[in-house]
Enzyme design. Structure first.
Site, PDB file in Angstrom:
ATOM      1  N   ASP A  67      22.654  61.945-151.434  1.00 50.71           N
ATOM      2  CA  ASP A  67      23.237  63.031-150.643  1.00 50.71           C
ATOM      3  C   ASP A  67      22.819  64.399-151.164  1.00 50.71           C
ATOM      4  OD1 ASP A  67      24.707  62.788-152.997  1.00 50.71           O
ATOM      5  OD2 ASP A  67      26.490  62.023-152.014  1.00 50.71           O
ATOM      6  N   ASN A 135      38.829  59.038-153.801  1.00 48.49           N
ATOM      7  CA  ASN A 135      39.352  58.586-152.504  1.00 48.49           C
ATOM      8  C   ASN A 135      38.582  57.383-151.966  1.00 48.49           C
ATOM      9  OD1 ASN A 135      36.929  59.707-151.760  1.00 48.49           O
ATOM     10  ND2 ASN A 135      37.765  61.175-150.288  1.00 48.49           N
ATOM     11  N   HIS A 137      35.238  57.155-151.724  1.00 47.97           N
ATOM     12  CA  HIS A 137      33.961  57.400-151.048  1.00 47.97           C
ATOM     13  C   HIS A 137      32.786  56.881-151.872  1.00 47.97           C
ATOM     14  CE1 HIS A 137      33.490  61.792-152.738  1.00 47.97           C
ATOM     15  NE2 HIS A 137      32.713  60.995-153.435  1.00 47.97           N
TER      16      HIS A 137
HETATM   17  C1  GLP Z   1      30.381  62.972-155.679  1.00 47.75           C
HETATM   18  C2  GLP Z   1      29.116  62.258-155.127  1.00 47.75           C
HETATM   19  C3  GLP Z   1      29.249  60.784-155.281  1.00 47.75           C
HETATM   20  C4  GLP Z   1      29.880  60.466-156.606  1.00 47.75           C
HETATM   21  C5  GLP Z   1      31.317  60.886-156.607  1.00 47.75           C
HETATM   22  C6  GLP Z   1      32.020  60.752-157.941  1.00 47.75           C
HETATM   23  O1  GLP Z   1      30.947  63.887-154.879  1.00 47.75           O
HETATM   24  N1  GLP Z   1      28.731  62.589-153.803  1.00 47.75           N
HETATM   25  O2  GLP Z   1      27.972  60.179-155.122  1.00 47.75           O
HETATM   26  O3  GLP Z   1      29.817  59.094-156.858  1.00 47.75           O
HETATM   27  O4  GLP Z   1      31.485  62.142-156.025  1.00 47.75           O
HETATM   28  O5  GLP Z   1      31.656  61.757-158.817  1.00 47.75           O
HETATM   29  P1  GLP Z   1      31.933  61.708-160.373  1.00 47.75           P
HETATM   30  O6  GLP Z   1      30.950  60.715-160.928  1.00 47.75           O
HETATM   31  O7  GLP Z   1      31.644  63.098-160.875  1.00 47.75           O
HETATM   32  O8  GLP Z   1      33.332  61.296-160.558  1.00 47.75           O
END
Ligand code: GLP
Length: 240
Positions: A67, A135, A137
């Protein structure tokens, strides 16, 4: 789902390193799907060390990132393009031509979405690295995203923007939209490797593993993937 429980963040990163090295040993021109966020940074550091010690080369490796934010210049320090350069690409022998992230030119977003999706349909990802949002995702596929969704422009959840505000001056500076691979693109990968560390991920991991497969918790779709490995540390696994 093959769930591997390890002690802490460092052990998670080391175990993930083993799996990536195994992939590159099997196929030196592997196509890797890459994630951003804090979770894979330890893995990227270990990959850099392994490369410097000449255990692995990225000369023939192709990468596709999940992304990119909309509304940040690619050269903004918090764009995912800058993030990947800083944490991985500028330290390894990957060819610039083999690096792919969604473009985010505000004047031609629809074309950028289509171009990225076309590229993804022409390439099979051998190993897709994923983190998970609090959440549920994956990539930026927020709760409610249909499982058939391909690359698209997403409005980010308030929760996601709050979680990511730590990288910005204030919540107001966190982009409101992003381009993300869809769940359908992610599910096409031959092998998925999801990493999670920390107590703030425990509930999301519990629902992903034991909850119903439902669009309200996007990561639950991974229960349907034939080859998904999950590496969780003790804190993230605490509700399993
Ligand atoms: C982000 C990314 C995800 C990632 C998630 C968790 O916003 N778009 O690909 O897995 O959130 O992030 P973190 O590893 O900093 O907890």
């Amino acid at each position: 789902m093959n769930i591997i429980k390890v002690k802490n963040y460092e052990a998670m990163s080391k175990k993930a390193l083993e799996l990536v090295i195994h992939q590159l040993n099997m196929k030196k021109d592997s196509t890797l799907g890459l994630a951003t966020g804090s979770t894979p940074v330890g893995l990227y550091q270990q990959l850099i060390v392994a490369h410097k010690n000449r255990y692995i080369s990225f000369k023939d490796v192709k990468t596709f990132n999940l992304d990119e934010y909309i509304g940040l210049d690619r050269n903004h320090p918090e764009s995912y393009f800058s993030f990947m350069n800083r944490h991985l690409f500028e330290h390894i022998d990957i060819s610039e031509d083999n690096i792919h992230l969604p473009n985010n030119d505000i004047n031609r977003l629809e074309e950028d979405v289509k171009a990225y999706n076309d590229l993804l349909s022409k390439n099979t990802i051998d190993l897709q690295i994923l983190g998970i949002g609090t959440n549920g995702h994956i990539g930026f596929n927020e709760p409610g995203t249909p499982f058939e969704q391909e690359t698209f422009i997403v409005d980010l959840d308030m929760k996601t923007r709050e979680d990511n505000a730590r990288f910005f001056d204030s919540i107001d500076s966190v982009p409101k939209q992003a381009i993300t691979m869809g769940i359908k693109n992610i599910m096409k990968a031959n092998h998925i490797l999801l990493l999670a560390s920390g107590a703030n991920k425990a509930e999301a991991i519990k629902k992903m593993v034991d909850g119903p497969v439902d669009i309200t918790h996007p990561a639950s779709v991974l229960q349907l993937h034939p080859n998904c490995t999950v590496i969780v540390d003790e804190a993230a696994a605490s509700q399993l």
